[in-house]
Design a protein around this motif. Structure first.
Motif, PDB file in Angstrom:
ATOM      1  N   THR A 104       2.419  -6.852   1.227  1.00  0.00           N
ATOM      2  CA  THR A 104       1.819  -6.005   2.256  1.00  0.00           C
ATOM      3  C   THR A 104       0.376  -5.687   1.895  1.00  0.00           C
ATOM      4  OG1 THR A 104       3.987  -5.030   2.570  1.00  0.00           O
ATOM      5  CG2 THR A 104       2.144  -3.893   3.598  1.00  0.00           C
ATOM      6  N   THR A 152      -2.905  -7.035   4.205  1.00  0.00           N
ATOM      7  CA  THR A 152      -3.605  -6.013   4.982  1.00  0.00           C
ATOM      8  C   THR A 152      -5.068  -5.887   4.598  1.00  0.00           C
ATOM      9  OG1 THR A 152      -2.784  -4.348   3.448  1.00  0.00           O
ATOM     10  CG2 THR A 152      -1.566  -4.623   5.498  1.00  0.00           C
ATOM     11  N   VAL A 153      -5.554  -6.729   3.707  1.00  0.00           N
ATOM     12  CA  VAL A 153      -7.003  -6.760   3.475  1.00  0.00           C
ATOM     13  C   VAL A 153      -7.521  -8.068   4.052  1.00  0.00           C
ATOM     14  CG1 VAL A 153      -8.824  -6.822   1.755  1.00  0.00           C
ATOM     15  CG2 VAL A 153      -6.896  -5.294   1.467  1.00  0.00           C
ATOM     16  N   ARG A 154      -8.301  -7.906   5.115  1.00  0.00           N
ATOM     17  CA  ARG A 154      -8.685  -9.089   5.883  1.00  0.00           C
ATOM     18  C   ARG A 154      -9.494 -10.067   5.037  1.00  0.00           C
ATOM     19  NH1 ARG A 154     -11.808  -7.262  10.754  1.00  0.00           N
ATOM     20  NH2 ARG A 154     -10.098  -5.809  10.967  1.00  0.00           N
ATOM     21  N   TRP A 156      -9.283 -10.828   1.934  1.00  0.00           N
ATOM     22  CA  TRP A 156      -8.482 -11.666   1.026  1.00  0.00           C
ATOM     23  C   TRP A 156      -7.786 -12.776   1.804  1.00  0.00           C
ATOM     24  CZ3 TRP A 156      -5.842  -6.972  -1.854  1.00  0.00           C
ATOM     25  CH2 TRP A 156      -6.842  -6.265  -2.521  1.00  0.00           C
ATOM     26  N   ALA A 200      -9.957  -4.803  -7.692  1.00  0.00           N
ATOM     27  CA  ALA A 200     -10.297  -3.811  -6.661  1.00  0.00           C
ATOM     28  C   ALA A 200      -9.512  -2.529  -6.911  1.00  0.00           C
ATOM     29  CB  ALA A 200      -9.977  -4.366  -5.276  1.00  0.00           C
ATOM     30  N   ARG A 254     -11.278   1.463  -7.730  1.00  0.00           N
ATOM     31  CA  ARG A 254     -11.104   2.692  -6.947  1.00  0.00           C
ATOM     32  C   ARG A 254     -10.053   3.612  -7.542  1.00  0.00           C
ATOM     33  NH1 ARG A 254     -15.176   2.059  -3.165  1.00  0.00           N
ATOM     34  NH2 ARG A 254     -15.445  -0.169  -3.067  1.00  0.00           N
ATOM     35  N   LEU A 258      -7.052   2.873  -7.566  1.00  0.00           N
ATOM     36  CA  LEU A 258      -5.831   2.625  -6.808  1.00  0.00           C
ATOM     37  C   LEU A 258      -4.697   2.187  -7.730  1.00  0.00           C
ATOM     38  CD1 LEU A 258      -4.559   2.377  -4.010  1.00  0.00           C
ATOM     39  CD2 LEU A 258      -5.409   0.053  -3.902  1.00  0.00           C
ATOM     40  N   GLN A 272      -8.144   1.116  -1.204  1.00  0.00           N
ATOM     41  CA  GLN A 272      -8.910  -0.097  -0.945  1.00  0.00           C
ATOM     42  C   GLN A 272      -9.650   0.162   0.358  1.00  0.00           C
ATOM     43  OE1 GLN A 272      -9.061  -2.966  -2.673  1.00  0.00           O
ATOM     44  NE2 GLN A 272     -10.317  -4.028  -1.186  1.00  0.00           N
ATOM     45  N   PRO A 273     -10.972   0.241   0.329  1.00  0.00           N
ATOM     46  CA  PRO A 273     -11.691   0.698   1.513  1.00  0.00           C
ATOM     47  C   PRO A 273     -11.490  -0.196   2.737  1.00  0.00           C
ATOM     48  CG  PRO A 273     -13.216   0.158  -0.263  1.00  0.00           C
ATOM     49  CD  PRO A 273     -11.851  -0.036  -0.800  1.00  0.00           C
ATOM     50  N   SER A 274     -11.186  -1.470   2.501  1.00  0.00           N
ATOM     51  CA  SER A 274     -11.085  -2.366   3.661  1.00  0.00           C
ATOM     52  C   SER A 274      -9.690  -2.349   4.297  1.00  0.00           C
ATOM     53  CB  SER A 274     -11.455  -3.781   3.240  1.00  0.00           C
ATOM     54  OG  SER A 274     -10.761  -4.133   2.071  1.00  0.00           O
ATOM     55  N   ARG A 275      -8.762  -1.600   3.705  1.00  0.00           N
ATOM     56  CA  ARG A 275      -7.417  -1.543   4.266  1.00  0.00           C
ATOM     57  C   ARG A 275      -7.321  -0.314   5.162  1.00  0.00           C
ATOM     58  NH1 ARG A 275      -4.594  -1.769  -0.515  1.00  0.00           N
ATOM     59  NH2 ARG A 275      -4.377  -4.000  -0.571  1.00  0.00           N
ATOM     60  N   ASN A 285      -1.827   0.905   6.726  1.00  0.00           N
ATOM     61  CA  ASN A 285      -1.391  -0.185   5.863  1.00  0.00           C
ATOM     62  C   ASN A 285      -1.297   0.244   4.405  1.00  0.00           C
ATOM     63  OD1 ASN A 285      -0.915  -2.180   7.729  1.00  0.00           O
ATOM     64  ND2 ASN A 285      -3.065  -2.799   7.817  1.00  0.00           N
TER      65      ASN A 285
END
Lengths: 516, 258, 327
Positions: free
Chosen positions: A21, A25-27, A29, A328, A332, A334, C106-109, C113
Motif C-alpha cells: 500500500t 500510494t506514492v505516485r 515510485w 524517505a 521524515r 516515518l 511521506q509528503p507525496s502520499r 493512503n
C-alpha cells in the motif's frame, strides 16, 4: 484477549500488504518503476531498430547457419572422404602427418601469402555421421593442432584424450567403433595397445551412416582493441592437411571407392567455384585429406540478449526507487511509525524487500518479455540472423534478467536501510552494480580486469543474460564486451543475490541494534 | 559576494560528510586505479595499453564521489528545507549559486590533485611488476612527460567539472536522490550509449556528446589520432555540459519559488 | 486460552482490561554520550483518566515514550504496555496508539493512503480508515497530499493514526502543538471522552497550562526522573498552602508590616502582593494593627503552572538568563 503471541503468524503478511500500500500510494515510485520498464523497452527497441545487418550478395540476405541436433547454430564445414556403413562396425587409421597453413595479409595485391603453421583447433581424424547434410548428428575422434587427441560429437560435446601432436616420428592411431547407437573413440601409439578416448550416444544415427576420414581448420582469430569501446576481430583463412595410412574398415561397408564431399564449402561470387576448397588424394594405401572450416557450435553472431542493452540504464532508475522507498522514511521520521506498526524490525524490512522485489520483478518481466520478443523481431526484420537459443535459455533470459533487476532492487533497498541516506545509498548501489558492468563491457578496462569485476562485484548478476555458452573447443573472443561472462548464468545471479542477502542482513542487524 | 562565499565555506566546512567524501574521492580513485593496474599483465613488448589511462582509470569511480558531494551541497538543503533559510539570508540567488560553485571547486580541486597523484604513484609502483617495463616499451609514469602531465591535469579538471555539473543538475532537480540518479545516469549511461547503436555515424556523434567519454579523452596518451576528439576538445565537451547545467540550474533557481 | 472456571466473568474481564490498559515504566536509565537522558524514570499510567506527562524541554519525556514504544532501547529498566514489552505485541496498534511526530509522513502520499497502509499493517480495512478520518475531522483534506497539510492538519492525521486500531492505551507527544484554539478545545474533549471509555491516556506537554483542564493526574519529570506523580488537585493544593493574596492600596506599608514578622512577600500586581509563611488570619490582624488599608485578603489558589514551576525549578536544563544581560 486481543493480544497474540510474539510468534503469531499473519503479522508478516499484513506488513507486506502495508508496504505494498505504501509503495503504490506514492505516485513517483510507481512512475519510477514504469519508467525503468519503459527505458528497457525503448532503448532495446532503439538499438534493435538502428542495427542493420547486410551480408552482401545478390539479395543482400545473410546465410542462415545450419542447426545441430541440440538446436544450436553450428559450423559444419570440413572435407569428408567417406563410405556408407550399415550396422555395427569400426574404422581404424594411422595419422602420420598433420600440417597447416594460415593466410597472412598480402604484400603484393593478389599474391597470396601463407604461413606454414597449424591453428590450435585444426582437426583431422575419423568421423561417423548421419549423411552429409550440414548439422546432422555425428561422432568423431581426432588429432588437433594444439589440444591433443579429442573425441567430439554433436557439435557441443568434447572429451580430451592424450595431449601431443603428430609427426612422422610419432604417428598416432585412431579408431572409431560403432555398436548400435553407441560410438567409442580409441587412440593408440602403436596400433596394438588402445586407450579409450570417449564414448558418445547418438540417438539419431540411422542404421546406415557415413563413416570416413575428415579434416577441418577453423579461421585464425586475432583481436585488437577498437579506439573507443569494443574490439575488432579478424579471422584469417587457415587449412590443414593430414596424411592417413593403415586404414581399415570392418563391418558391412558398401563396395566401391571413397566418396568425397567438401561439406559446407562456400562458393565464390560466380556461385560455382568453391572458395578455399579442401581435397583428398589416395595413393597406395596412403590418404591425404586437406580441410578448411570447423565442426562445432557458432558463438559469434547476434543473440536475443543484444536487445536488453537498456537494462543497465533502467537499473539506475530501479536503484533510485528502491533506495528512496526506504530512505524517505528516515528523512521524515516515518520509520518510527512503521516500527510502531511492526515492532519486529526484521519483519518490517523483509516486508519492504518482498514488495520491492515483487514490483521490480513484475515490471522487469513485462519489460524483458516485450523487449526480447519485439526486439528480436526488429533485428530479424533488419536482416540479422539471430543465433537460435533453446526455449529454456529464452525463459532464463527473460525471467532471469527480471530476477536480476529484482535482486538489484533488494540490494539497493538494503543499502538504503544500512546507510539511511538516499544519495549515499544510490551512489553505492550504482557503484557496485551499474558501474562495474559498464566498465567491464564497454572496453574501458583490459579484459582481465573486466572479468574480475564481473566475478567479484554484484554486477556478476548480469551473467544471467548470456544465452550462448562459452565452448572450450571453439576459439572465439570470449570477453565481457562480446557478451561472455566469466561466471555461469545462475552462478552470476547467485553472487548478486548473495550480496543482496548480505546487505539486507547487515541492515536488519543495524536496525535492531540502533534506536530508531 | 564575499559574504556569500564565507557563508557557503562555513556551511561546507561544518558539514560532517564533506571531509569524508573528499577523503573518499582521493582514496577510492587511487585504489581503483591501483586495482586496475594490478589486474593487467604485459607479457611481451607492444601490449597496446595506454598505461597513463590505466593508472587514471580510478577517475571513473572518483567522479561518482565528486558528484555526490556536489549534489549534497545543493540538494541537501532542499531535503531539510534549509534552502529557505539560505535564500532568506542571501536573497541574491545567482550569487548563492556562484558561491556554492566556487567553494565546491575550491575543495574538489585539492582532493582531485591528491587522487590523481595517488593514482599515478600507484601505477608507477604496480605497473612494472605486471610487465609494463621499459623493455616492453612502457617507461615508468612520470609527470615530466608532457602527455602524462596533460592527462593528470586534465583528470583533475575533469573531476572538478563533474562536481560543478552535478551542482547545476542538483539545483535543477532539487531532490538529492533524483539528482544523484540523474548525474550518475548521465555520466555512466551516456558512456555506453554509443555501444548500443549499430550505426557508426551515430556512434561517433553519441561518443562525442557523452560527457564522460569525451571528457576522459583528456587522459589518452597513445594513439591520439584514433580518438574521435582530441584530448582538450574532449574536455571542452564536458565544459559545455557543465556550463549548460549551471546555467539551467541557476535560471531555475532564480525563477522558481524556493 | 481457557479461563479458570471459578472466576466470575465480569471480574475476569475487568482484570484483563486493567492489565491491558496500563503503562508501567520502571527504573529506566539511558545515556546519550555524556548526557544522562533518563535517570531512573519510574511511573505507572492507569486507565480511565488522562495522565499528563510534563516537564521542561530535554527532561526525557520523548525519550521515555520512545523507549515504551520499543523504538529506543534503555540501558537499564523496563517499560511495559499492557504488561508486555511493546516489541512482543502482535498488531501493536490495536493495543497502543501513539503520536510522536506529526511530521513523520511521506509528503507525496495522501493522508488517507497514509492511514491505509497503517491499517493494512494491522489487518484493518478501509472502513476503519474512513471512520477515523471522520472522527478527527480531516474530511476532504484526507485525499490531498500530506505534504501540503498545515501543522494542525498533520496533528489531526497523527491522532487519527493513533486511534486507528481503537487501542486501550494512547500515548500522545505534544498533541497541542500547532492547533488553533478550536482544535485545542476539540482535542481536550476527545482526550476526556477517550479516558472516560476506560482507556489509559498519556499526554506529554511542556506547557502545564495546556493540561490544566484535561488531565486528572500528572507525572512531572525533570532531568530524566520523576519529580512528582500526583493528582492535579493535590498538586495545586500543595502549591497553594500557606499563601495569601492581598489587595491593598498601600503596598509599601503592607510589605513593611508583613516583612517585620518574617513573611515572604512578592509583588504580583500594581495593588496585589502574595504573602507566604503567615496564615490569613494573622495577616488580617497585622494589617489592622498597623492601620494598613486593604480591600481583599484571600487564600491563594495556585495555578497548575505555578505548581509546576515550583517543582521543576531545579530540573530545568536551560533557563533564559534573567535580568538585563540578555538584551
Amino acid at each position: 484477549m486481543r493480544a497474540g503471541g510474539p510468534s503469531a503468524p499473519g503479522g508478516f503478511g499484513r506488513m507486506t500488504r502495508a508496504e505494498w500500500t505504501k509503495f503504490r500510494t506514492v505516485r513517483g515510485w510507481v512512475a519510477g518503476m514504469a519508467a525503468a520498464a519503459l527505458v528497457t523497452v525503448l532503448l532495446g527497441l532503439m538499438s534493435a531498430a538502428g542495427s542493420h545487418t547486410s551480408c552482401g550478395g545478390p539479395d543482400d540476405t545473410c546465410p542462415v547457419p545450419p542447426v545441430g541436433p541440440g538446436g544450436e547454430a553450428v559450423d559444419d564445414h570440413f572435407f569428408f572422404a567417406h563410405r556408407p556403413m550399415t550396422g555395427d562396425g569400426s574404422l581404424t587409421a594411422r595419422v602420420t602427418s598433420m600440417t597447416g597453413k594460415v593466410r597472412v595479409p598480402d604484400r603484393v595485391p593478389g599474391a597470396r601469402r601463407l604461413d606454414a603453421r597449424l591453428v590450435p583447433w585444426a582437426k583431422a581424424g575419423l568421423v561417423v555421421k548421419d549423411g552429409v547434410r550440414q548439422g546432422s548428428t555425428y561422432a568423431a575422434v581426432m588429432v588437433t593442432g594444439g589440444h591433443g587427441v579429442r573425441m567430439q560429437h554433436d557439435f557441443t560435446q568434447d572429451t580430451a584424450g592424450l595431449p601431443g601432436g603428430v609427426s612422422a616420428g610419432s604417428p598416432r592411431w585412431l579408431r572409431l567403433d560403432r555398436k548400435g547407437q553407441e560410438i567409442t573413440g580409441y587412440e593408440s601409439a602403436d596400433g596394438r595397445r588402445w586407450t579409450e578416448v570417449g564414448r558418445a550416444r547418438l540417438p539419431g544415427l540411422p542404421d546406415t551412416a557415413e563413416i570416413g576420414l575428415f579434416a577441418a581448420s577453423p579461421g585464425d582469430l586475432t583481436v585488437t582493441r577498437a579506439d573507443f569501446g569494443g574490439s575488432i576481430e579478424q579471422v584469417r583463412f587457415s587449412e590443414t592437411t593430414a596424411v592417413f595410412d593403415r586404414v581399415e574398415l570392418s563391418g558391412r561397408v558398401a563396395a566401391g571407392a571413397w566418396r568425397r564431399d567438401d561439406i559446407g564449402v562456400t562458393t565464390e561470387a560466380d556461385g560455382v567455384t568453391p572458395h578455399h576448397p579442401g581435397g583428398f588424394q589416395e595413393s597406395g594405401g596412403t590418404y591425404t585429406v586437406t580441410g578448411v572450416g570447423d565442426i562445432g557450435p557458432v558463438v559469434d553472431g547476434p543473440r536475443p540478449e543484444n536487445t536488453l542493452t537498456g537494462v543497465v540504464i533502467a537499473l539506475i532508475v530501479v536503484i533510485v526507487v528502491a533506495v528512496v522507498f526506504v530512505t524517505a522514511e528516515y528523512r521524515r521520521g516515518l520509520v518510527r511509525v512503521t516500527l510502531l506498526a511492526s515492532p519486529r524490525r526484521g519483519h518490517a524490512l523483509a516486508a519492504k524487500a518482498v514488495v520491492i522485489a515483487a514490483v521490480t520483478f513484475a515490471a522487469g518481466l513485462a519489460a524483458t518479455a516485450a523487449t526480447v520478443s519485439l526486439g528480436t523481431g526488429l533485428l530479424r526484420g533488419n536482416g540479422a540472423v539471430l543465433l537460435p537459443v533453446s526455449g529454456e535459455a529464452q525463459v532464463r533470459l527473460i525471467g532471469g534478467v527480471a530476477l536480476m533487476m529484482a535482486a538489484t532492487a533488494v540490494l539497493a533497498l538494503g543499502l538504503g536501510a544500512l546507510l539511511r541516506r538516499g544519495p549515499a545509498a544510490i551512489t553505492a548501489g550504482i557503484a557496485v552494480v551499474v558501474v562495474p558492468h559498464l566498465l567491464a563491457t564497454a572496453s574501458f578496462l583490459p579484459d582481465e580486469a573486466a572479468r574480475w569485476l564481473l566475478r567479484l562485484t554484484p554486477a556478476a548478476g548480469f551473467a544471467i543474460q548470456q544465452s550462448i555458452p562459452e565452448y572450450p573447443q571453439v576459439l572465439a573472443n570470449y570477453v565481457p564486451s562480446a557478451g561472455f561472462y566469466p561466471l555461469a548464468p545462475w552462478a552470476g545471479l547467485a553472487v548478486l543475490c548473495g550480496y543482496a542477502g548480505l546487505v539486507l542482513v547487515l541492515a536488519v542487524i543495524r536496525l535492531n541494534r540502533r534506536d530508531a | 559576494m564575499r559574504r556569500e562565499l564565507r557563508a557557503e565555506w562555513t556551511k561546507l566546512r561544518t558539514e560532517p560528510g564533506a571531509g569524508w567524501l573528499l577523503t573518499a574521492l582521493a582514496v577510492l580513485t587511487a585504489a581503483a586505479g591501483a586495482a586496475v593496474c594490478a589486474s593487467v599483465t604485459c607479457p611481451a613488448a607492444g601490449c597496446g595499453h595506454d598505461t597513463v589511462r590505466l593508472a587514471l582509470a580510478g577517475v571513473q569511480v572518483g567522479q561518482a564521489v565528486a558528484a555526490v558531494l556536489a549534489v549534497l551541497v545543493a540538494g541537501g538543503e532542499y531535503g531539510t528545507g534549509m534552502i529557505r533559510t539560505t535564500l532568506t539570508a542571501m536573497p541574491r540567488r545567482g550569487a548563492v549559486l556562484a558561491a556554492k560553485g566556487a567553494v565546491l571547486t575550491g575543495v574538489t580541486l585539492p582532493a582531485a590533485v591528491l587522487a590523481v597523484l595517488g593514482s599515478l604513484l600507484a601505477g608507477r609502483l604496480v605497473l612494472p611488476g605486471r610487465g609494463f617495463t621499459a623493455a616492453h616499451g612502457h617507461p615508468p609514469l612520470s609527470l615530466a612527460d608532457g602527455p602524462t602531465l596533460r592527462a593528470a591535469a586534465g583528470s583533475v579538471l575533469y573531476l572538478a567539472l563533474v562536481a560543478l555539473l552535478s551542482l547545476g543538475i542538483a539545483f535543477a532537480v532539487r531532490d538529492t536522490a533524483a539528482a544523484i540518479g540523474a548525474v550518475l545516469g548521465l555520466l555512466y549511461a551516456s558512456a555506453v550509449l554509443p555501444l548500443m547503436v549499430g550505426d557508426p555515424d551515430w556512434q561517433l556523434v553519441l561518443w562525442r556528446l557523452s560527457p564522460s567519454n569525451a571528457g576522459l579523452s583528456v587522459q589518452a596518451t597513445v594513439n591520439l589520432d584514433g580518438l574521435p576528439l582530441g584530448p582538450w576538445a574532449g574536455l571542452g565537451v564536458l565544459v559545455a555540459w557543465t556550463a549548460a547545467a549551471l546555467a539551467g540550474g541557476g535560471l531555475l533557481l532564480r525563477v522558481r519559488d524556493a | 486460552m481457557a479461563p479458570p472456571r471459578d472466576a466470575p466473568a465480569a471480574d475476569r474481564a475487568l482484570a484483563c482490561d486493567v492489565m491491558e490498559t496500563t503503562i508501567e515504566v520502571a527504573g529506566l536509565r539511558k545515556r546519550y554520550g555524556p548526557t544522562l537522558a533518563l535517570d531512573g524514570m519510574t511511573f505507572t499510567v492507569t486507565p480511565g483518566r488522562v495522565t499528563g506527562f510534563v516537564g521542561p524541554n530535554g527532561a526525557g519525556k520523548s525519550t521515555t515514550m520512545r523507549v515504551v514504544l520499543g523504538l529506543d532501547a534503555a540501558d537499564e529498566g523496563a517499560a511495559l504496555v499492557g504488561g508486555r514489552p511493546y516489541r512482543s505485541l502482535r498488531d501493536p496498534l490495536r493495543h497502543v496508539g501513539a503520536l510522536l511526530d506529526a511530521g513523520a509522513l511521506q509528503p507525496s502520499r495522501t493522508g488517507r493512503n497514509h492511514l491505509l497502509w497503517l491499517a493494512h499493517s494491522q489487518g484493518l480495512g478501509v472502513r476503519r480508515v474512513d471512520e477515523v478520518i471522520d472522527l478527527v475531522g480531516l474530511g476532504p483534506a484526507a485525499r490531498r497530499r500530506a505534504g501540503g497539510y498545515s501543522l494542525g492538519m498533520r496533528q489531526r492525521l497523527g491522532i487519527a493514526a493513533a486511534l486507528l486500531g481503537d487501542p486501550p492505551i494512547l500515548m500522545l507527544d505534544e498533541p497541542f502543538n500547532g492547533l488553533d484554539p478550536e482544535g485545542m478545545v476539540w482535542i481536550r474533549r476527545l482526550l476526556g471522552s477517550l479516558a472516560a471509555e476506560g482507556r489509559a491516556v498519556l499526554v506529554s506537554s511542556h506547557l502545564m497550562s495546556e493540561l490544566e483542564d484535561t488531565a486528572g493526574h500528572v507525572v512531572v519529570v525533570g532531568r530524566g526522573r520523576v519529580v512528582a506523580d500526583a493528582a492535579v488537585a493535590d498538586l495545586i493544593a500543595a502549591a497553594s498552602r500557606d499563601r495569601v493574596t492581598l489587595r491593598t492600596s498601600d503596598r509599601a506599608a503592607a510589605m513593611t508590616v508583613l516583612a517585620g514578622v518574617g513573611a515572604a512577600v512578592t509583588v504580583s500586581d500594581r495593588d496585589t502582593v502574595t504573602v507566604s509563611g503567615v496564615p490569613a488570619e494573622r495577616v488580617v490582624g497585622l494589617l489592622n494593627a498597623g492601620g494598613v488599608p486593604f480591600s481583599e485578603v484571600a487564600a491563594h489558589r495556585a495555578t497548575l503552572e505555578e505548581a509546576y514551576m515550583e517543582l521543576t525549578r531545579d530540573a530545568v536544563e536551560f533557563r533564559a538568563a534573567s535580568g538585563g544581560a540578555a538584551r
